[in-house]
Every structure is written in C-alpha cells, then in structure tokens.
Enzyme design. Sequence first.
Site, PDB file in Angstrom:
ATOM      1  N   CYS A  34       0.907  -1.620   0.057  1.00 37.20           N
ATOM      2  CA  CYS A  34      -0.201   0.251   0.074  1.00 37.20           C
ATOM      3  C   CYS A  34       0.970   1.114  -0.406  1.00 37.20           C
ATOM      4  O   CYS A  34       1.815   1.091   0.445  1.00 37.20           O
ATOM      5  CB  CYS A  34      -0.954  -0.288   1.200  1.00 37.20           C
ATOM      6  SG  CYS A  34      -0.107   0.525   2.484  1.00 37.20           S
ATOM      7  N   CYS A  37       2.353   1.706   3.326  1.00 43.68           N
ATOM      8  CA  CYS A  37       3.473   0.782   3.625  1.00 43.68           C
ATOM      9  C   CYS A  37       4.855   1.294   2.495  1.00 43.68           C
ATOM     10  O   CYS A  37       5.724   1.320   2.795  1.00 43.68           O
ATOM     11  CB  CYS A  37       3.803  -0.201   2.875  1.00 43.68           C
ATOM     12  SG  CYS A  37       1.759  -1.227   3.345  1.00 43.68           S
ATOM     13  N   CYS A 104      24.641 -33.079 -27.331  1.00 39.06           N
ATOM     14  CA  CYS A 104      23.080 -34.257 -27.787  1.00 39.06           C
ATOM     15  C   CYS A 104      22.919 -34.458 -26.310  1.00 39.06           C
ATOM     16  O   CYS A 104      23.388 -34.277 -25.477  1.00 39.06           O
ATOM     17  CB  CYS A 104      24.277 -35.762 -28.776  1.00 39.06           C
ATOM     18  SG  CYS A 104      25.655 -36.154 -27.612  1.00 39.06           S
ATOM     19  N   CYS A 107      24.801 -36.310 -24.351  1.00 39.68           N
ATOM     20  CA  CYS A 107      25.889 -35.102 -23.686  1.00 39.68           C
ATOM     21  C   CYS A 107      25.119 -33.997 -22.023  1.00 39.68           C
ATOM     22  O   CYS A 107      25.517 -34.149 -21.319  1.00 39.68           O
ATOM     23  CB  CYS A 107      26.197 -34.314 -24.096  1.00 39.68           C
ATOM     24  SG  CYS A 107      27.427 -35.245 -26.231  1.00 39.68           S
ATOM     25  N   ASP A 508     -12.665 -15.504 -34.182  1.00 40.23           N
ATOM     26  CA  ASP A 508     -13.386 -14.297 -33.274  1.00 40.23           C
ATOM     27  C   ASP A 508     -14.004 -13.419 -35.169  1.00 40.23           C
ATOM     28  O   ASP A 508     -12.418 -13.545 -35.552  1.00 40.23           O
ATOM     29  CB  ASP A 508     -12.526 -13.751 -32.335  1.00 40.23           C
ATOM     30  CG  ASP A 508     -13.213 -12.593 -32.136  1.00 40.23           C
ATOM     31  OD1 ASP A 508     -14.359 -12.077 -31.586  1.00 40.23           O
ATOM     32  OD2 ASP A 508     -12.325 -11.406 -32.071  1.00 40.23           O
TER      33      ASP A 508
END
Length: 847
Positions: A34, A37, A104, A107, A508
């Site tokens: 806040c 604070c 790889c 590894c 949409d």
Amino acid sequence: MTTEDPDTPDGGPATPTDRQGDAVSRFAVPEMDCPSCASKVESSVETLPGVEAIDPQVTTGTLTVRYDGSATAETEIVERIRSAGYAVEDRAETLRLSVPDMDCASCAGKVESALSTVDGLESYETQPTTGTVVLTRDGSHPTDESIVDAIESAGYDVTETSETGATDAGTDDDLWTSPRALKTWASGVVLAVGLGLEFLVPGANAQVGTVLGSALHVADLLFLVAVAVGGQAILHNGYYSARNLNLDIDLLMSIAILGALTASLAFGEALYFEAATLAVLFSIAELLERYSMDRARDSLEELMDLSPDEATVRRDGEEVVVPVDTVDVGERVVVRPGDKIPLDGDVIDGESAVNQAPITGESVPVDKTVGDEVYAGTINEGGYLEIQVTSTAGENTLSRIVEMVEDAQSNKTEREQFVERFSAYYTPVVVAFAVLVTVASPVVLGTTLSTAVVYGLTLLVLACPCAFVISTPVSVVSGITSAAKNGVLIKGGNHLEAMGAVDVVAFDKTGTLTKGELTVTDVIPLNGNSEGEVLQCARGLEARSEHPIGEAIVAEAGDGGEREVAAFESITGKGVRAELGGVPHFAGKPGLFEELGFDLSHVHATTDGGLVTKTAQQLCERNNCLDLLDETVPELQAEGKTVVLVGTEDELEGVIAVADEVRPEARAAVARLKSMGIGKTVMLTGDNERTAGAIAEQVGVDDYAAELLPDEKVAHVEELDAASDGGVAMVGDGINDAPALATATVGVAMGAAGTDTALETADVALLSDDLSKLPYLYDLSGRANGVIRQNVWASLGVKAALALAVPFGYVPIWLAVLAGDAGMTTAVTGNAMRLSNVEAEALDTEP
C-alpha cells in the site's frame, strides 16, 4: 552477466552499474502493498548515505534503489527495509550458460548428472539443440564458479554465462580448425598410412616386435598412434561418463576402443585396425554432428543478432554512441536511414518507413510517424527518427521472443516424451544383446572368439540412442525458429505438433477476420447534394459525439467546410441533433427519421453532383433512381453495415454506411486453410446475427455463431473439440478472447508484437495483424510433424536393422560408426533443417 551480489544474504537482486557508475538494486518486499507501506520503506532507506533515487512499486511489491556503491552496501539497504518492519524475500535467479559442446542427449545427461550434485539449485534444464543450460538458484547460491566447475567436471566447457541465453555456436572455420579437428585430421593421416602399409605395400610392413606373444608390425604401431591421437577426446569424455555413471555414446565408444585393444592382446589376433577406425571415424562423425547442430543453432542466432549492440543516444544536447544495455527507459535514441532500431520505443520526432519483417514478418515496410510504436531489431528504411525508449535491452519485444523460442524446448511434444521413455530402455537392451552376441556367437554361429568380440563392439557402438533422442527436439527448434523469423511465435513443441493435427479452426470476428476499426464504406447523396456535402454535414453533427460510428464519419470527412454548430443533443440509442448554420439537422438510424415523419419507401433519390458507391450505382441503374432508400438501406444492412441517415426535419440529404471492414486477406486465408485439409472453419462473435451472417458469407467460413458472451464462446469451442478428430485452433486477439483461446487445443493470438499479455498467454502468437500467417503456421506444423515422424522412425529403423545384421557379419564396425550413430544424427539434423526453408506465401487480397 548480471548476477546477485554474493555477499548479499537475502537474495537481493542484481546490482548493475548505470552510465554514471551508480549501482541499481531491486528488492522483493511482498508486504509493501500500500502507499503508506511504501512511504515507510522509502523514509527508512533514504537515510542511508549515497542513496540517490528510490522507486517503490506497490503493485509488484518491488523496491528499486539507485545508490553510490562506494558509500552504501546492498546489505545496508536490506537492513533499512527490515528496520521499517518489512521482510526482504529471497529471490530465485535464472541463469543461462552456453555449453556449445553439449550437442546431443547423452551429453546433456552427463551435464545433468553433474549438476545434480550441486547444492542450492532449484531446477536445471539442458537444451542440447541450442547448447544452453538454464538453471534456477536460490539467490546467489550456489555461485557461478561452483556451477561452472560442476559442468566442466562432466567434460564440457562453459563459454558464456548470461541472462540472455546467448549461444556460441562458433564459425565453420573455428570448428574445422579446432584442436579436436586437427587431432582428427592427424589421426586420419596416420590411419591412412597404416592402411597403405597393411594392404598396398605389405613388404614395408615389417614386424617390429611382439606384445604378449602377438606380433606387432609397423602398421599396428601406426594404428595405435591413430588411436592415441584421435581417440584422446573420446576416452576423455568416456572417463567423465563413467565417473557420472552415464551409459552414453562416449562411454560405449571408449569401451569399444579399449575392448578392441584388449582383445588384440588377449586373443593374439590384432584388432588395432578396428580400434583406430573407431577412433578416427567417430571423431569425424562427431565433427559432422557438431557442424549440423551449429547450423540448427544458427537459425536462433540470427534472431539474437537482429538487435544492434550500440545505440546513438541524445544526452545533454549531444549525440553519443553507447552500448544498448546502458540505455535507460525514457531516453532519446536517434535512428538514421538504414540503421537498425536498437530498442523498443515510441517515435517522438521524424517519420519513416520501417521494415518490421524481422519481428512481425510483414513483407511491406510500415509507415511510422510521431506517436507510433517501433520494435528493436527492425530497420529504418528511409527517414530520420527520434525514439523515446520504452523498454530496456533485456525486456524488449525481440528479447522476449528470443527467450520464448529458447524456452519452447521445455514444452515437449508427445513424440518427444515417447522417445525419451523408449531410449531409457533401448541402451541397456542393446548392451545386453552385445554381451549375448559376444558370448553366444562362437557356439551358435561358429565364429571365432575375436570375430565375436568385434560383433559385440559393433553393437556397443549402436547402443547409444543419440540420433533417436535428438531427432524430435532438433526438428522442433528448427520449426519454431523458422516460424519466429516469419513473424509467428510458437510457445512450445507441443503446440507446434498440435497445430499440425487440428481439423477445425474457429475465428473471432472483430479484430481477427475484420480490422477492428469502423470506417465509412458507402456515401449516397440525396436531393441534389454531393457526397462531400453529405459528409461535411455529418461531420458537423458527429464532431462532438464520442460514439465509434461518429468518430469514423469525422475521420472520413476530414477537415474543411465546417459549419457553425449549436444546440448539440445526443438522442440516446437513435442518433444526434444539432443546429448547423441555424438550421436543425439530424444524423442517426433510419428509425429516427421515421419518427420525424419520413416515409422512407417513397423518397426519391438522385446521384447528380456526387460519386456514389458501386452498390448504390447498381441499384440506381436497376430502379431508375426511384425508391432507392427502400432497397438500399436493407441491402446495406444485409451486408453487415450500420446505416446513418443525414438530413433536416423536412429533407433527407444523404445516406452513410459504416462497417468494420473485412481484412483483405481473410477470404483467401480461409480458402487456403480448407485447401490444405482443414475440415471446418467457424466464426464465433458477440456481434448481432445480421452482421455476423454478412461477414461469414464474405470470408467464406462454413458456419458461424453470433451474439455470444465469452463463456458461450468457450462452450462452442468445447463442442467443436468434442466433435473433431484432431482438435480446434481458436484465433482471436489474445486478450478479449482469452477464455476461448485457453480452451482450444491451440490458441492463436493476432497482432501480438509488443503486447505483453498476448505474448505471455497465447500458445501461438501472430506478431502482425496478417491472417496469411495462419495457413503458413498450419503448413509449417504439418511439415514439422512429418519431419519428426521421418526422423524418429528412420533413426530407430536404421539402428534396429544394423543391430540385427551384426551377428551375421553384414555390418563392419566402420558402418556402425558412420550410419548408426553420429551419421544418423547428422542425417536427422539435416532433415530437420529443411523446415527453416518454409516461408509464408503471399495470399490474394482481392475482395
């Protein structure tokens, strides 16, 4: 690299240095939630000497402090925060290490085994396709040094430590002239000389001694030298594999080489040639594999190289060239013609055309002027621009895209998960088969013991599933980076795989199939008025309106010819009224004019003096300009347009139609998807039934549903998914359609460049507002699935066929090396790289 201070006990974050030499630290203070604070914390911290700026951010619980590092330590700031009554939370840090030799799966396994011994690591992930290790640690512990030491103990060098995940693939010249390569070439020459003595000039291959009763010739000595030179790296890596209990290719090859030498001494039948062949050919194959992997990594490197290293900044009235990572938000950056834009920002001076293809994939440069947004990595084609920076180097759109492309490897496809599960059983089974063949061949097939040993060693070479395991991730990385270069961001291999299998695409409407902005589409002048007069009259009436329809009319009318406006009145739900030049005028729905006493079915229209639209002209010709409104208004409305009438209490002056225009490429994109195999296309919209039907007919979708709330869109997507075989892709704007996008098999966000929400939430983001990228995405995903299937079954099939043929003597050990392991790895990598050549096709944009 930016790291946390190792002396900070509370996980305080990075303390980078800005251009003046000040330190900047950020602290997690979650209880600071806040303004009061924040005020307490700020008051406590500002008492420290050297503190220059404090920025408490209540919404994120973060405190940023700029201070003189020579006057105040980070630990003192932590103490002052605590003294104000707030705890400083430990913050996990993500660290990226470049390990280019880790190319790889085996590894990666060794590196993971080594990292598992490091205390304090919260998580770690190896990415062999990019040669990157991503770790999360608690604060500054463990230290960079301990992490690097662990990786190097597995036999791999760390070439770069950063938070950007930069890889260091190196150049082709570096690879082919590296110490490993030089030793390989030298051992190859020695092997060739030995072969010449063995088979071409046997007279020169004199015996030089005996070893445990076995004759040793000059060629044998040369073979041993080839093993010592070319096999050095193999045995070195094999040692680390054995130490970490990793049954990988390095360990298996080491066992095979040492086994051949041991058998030579034990059985009196020289296998020096086989040992040398293993060492040389495997080293060559490793180099080829590394070359192929570097090519795969280059596609991602191209993305990283888009952003320039330096920026021209205007400071204190002067232009200075500085590294981009020292430029702060809010500073002015100067970009001249031909230069790359170094950081995201807003244009505050100048105008130009900017090539956004590197980010959005748009083929045509986009005009930019004051107020427009620009992205890092794009190219200023023409004019001079001054840009106010809106994000730092590590937080711009390009950086987020690169990071997401790298992180996409963590979202494993179903095939990848299958491959990993299968490979866990494959190697032990083949090793057991090698032992069985070695022991049983002399008894069952009547082979000599030395031949049986060669069979067993050959099977050991085939026991590593490197090509099988790498076949999927290298295809995924190639596909995802190819998509990113074409303006499509795919958030993981699972989404790449799923998109190629969908058979329903839902769209949409607003902002996806249409542009999402109302524009004037038709102007029909009546009673002797011109088109311009109708627009100017409407402009005067709508200038004070905040309705989107009014804004569209004002934008179309432009400036000029304004009339004096008085007595403005908004008639809720119907239109507006105002006095223009002292005469009352109206603009609104047809119903408003019917209330004023107009009989719209008997209004005669004329097109004299003004250009009419194609629709109006056709109607005029068909009806001899009589009763035009009687047919025009319904037909315009049937096309999904909103009709606005303009006139006085006694006379209609004209008709204006406004609509959200369909994207020019929408119909072609829908048609292309159908031709590529999409079974059904659907439009889901909250708009009214009439408009939805008109748009659906224009773009050519198979079905549509209108007047849907967000939860109803979700329900429709679920129904479509239940009825489909391969799933549903939902295409929307990434924010308004978030629930439906999340419900679909694959959620695709439109126009996501620079939009944090869309980039973070979508499965796939089309970085530009270009629907032509959708068929490209589907095509790329389908091809990627095909390549993955080819790679998986080819690598597995070749290994299986070779393994079954070994006991019958059909597979020499050199073929096992070249075809069975690194050779197949090179082949599947090369096959995967074909995806990098898939480009988006231009679609027909004719209506």
